[in-house]
Design an enzyme around this catalytic site. Sequence first.
Site, PDB file in Angstrom:
ATOM      1  N   CYS A  87       0.836  -1.204   0.000  1.00  0.00           N
ATOM      2  CA  CYS A  87       0.000   0.000   0.000  1.00  0.00           C
ATOM      3  C   CYS A  87       0.876   1.263   0.000  1.00  0.00           C
ATOM      4  CB  CYS A  87      -0.966  -0.049   1.177  1.00  0.00           C
ATOM      5  SG  CYS A  87      -2.368   1.056   1.005  1.00  0.00           S
ATOM      6  N   HIS A 204      -3.537  -5.674   0.962  1.00  0.00           N
ATOM      7  CA  HIS A 204      -2.963  -5.941   2.284  1.00  0.00           C
ATOM      8  C   HIS A 204      -3.020  -7.427   2.647  1.00  0.00           C
ATOM      9  CE1 HIS A 204      -2.486  -1.781   3.727  1.00  0.00           C
ATOM     10  NE2 HIS A 204      -3.531  -1.513   2.986  1.00  0.00           N
ATOM     11  N   GLU A 206      -1.402  -8.927   4.852  1.00  0.00           N
ATOM     12  CA  GLU A 206      -1.250  -9.071   6.304  1.00  0.00           C
ATOM     13  C   GLU A 206      -2.578  -9.017   7.041  1.00  0.00           C
ATOM     14  OE1 GLU A 206      -0.664  -6.359   4.607  1.00  0.00           O
ATOM     15  OE2 GLU A 206      -0.931  -4.522   5.784  1.00  0.00           O
TER      16      GLU A 206
END
Lengths: 233, 81
Positions: A87, A204, A206
Amino acid sequence: MKSAVLVFPGINRERDMARALKLVSGHDAAMVWHGDTELPKGTDLVVVPGGFSYGDYLRCGAIAARAPVMDAVRKFAGDGGLVLGVCNGFQILCESGLLPGVLMRNARLKFICRDVHLRVERADSPFTRGYKAGQVIKVPVAHGEGNYEADEETVKRLEGDGRVLYRYCSPEGEVGESSNINGAAASIAGIVNERGNVLGMMPHPENHVEPIMGSTDGRGLFEGLVAHLKKAA
Amino acid sequence: MKARVTVTLKNGILDPQGKAIEGALKSLGVGGIASVRQGKVFDIELDGAADKAKAEAALKDAADKLLANTVIENYRVEVLG
């Protein structure tokens, strides 16, 4: 896997990232301040997390890309070390010259915050070996400037060299205008540098690493990195 | 000494913000607008003696290093005196 997560003022995804790294690798990530001029000894992976470094002033990632720690990251990448930018991290890597191109305002001008589907274009990179080529994964995005653009020549080279690792797609894995959420050139969601050791991606991974998050599709990226480093060791 | 650096998008680079501004102007009924492209202006105050060539070199350095992303942007430097 010893990871270092960079922390800039205005970054807000560094803890999610550190948590995911710990979960998958079993090791605590070192948090590295932007003013530091060295990375911790023995670092295997540098992560530039998401957020809004320096309030997105000037251009997204522009000021963070010139922070002292980035010289250390450039040297680390030059020595073949693995660097992952997510990002705002992707924007920072582009601004720092580690990746080509630029992330522009989303084509429809709206901030997009939702799950998207990504097609894994190849599975022989350290950043994708946890997946199968052609696999479709679901991970969230949260960005206003994720519209990847580069000159025609650069996009051609990225395609020709197989450096597009992740592409926005439909749930069935089809790439097209309707699934290209932000108008990115060639539906690009993630690319690597020429050497293949620096990945920048808008989504993302994660944030999809545990069942409680609704999906564990992001784990493969981190598991792949762990496997890659184990093999290399 | 005062100076101005103007940063604009290169031709052919899509400018969704400019397009939105263009649309807003048209819907406001402002006549004669064909198209809009937006950019940035930096007004900079320079230290030291008035050496125009040196000032221009410093401003170019600033634009190359930070103010403009030359992948997508052009810049123009003006020393206003």
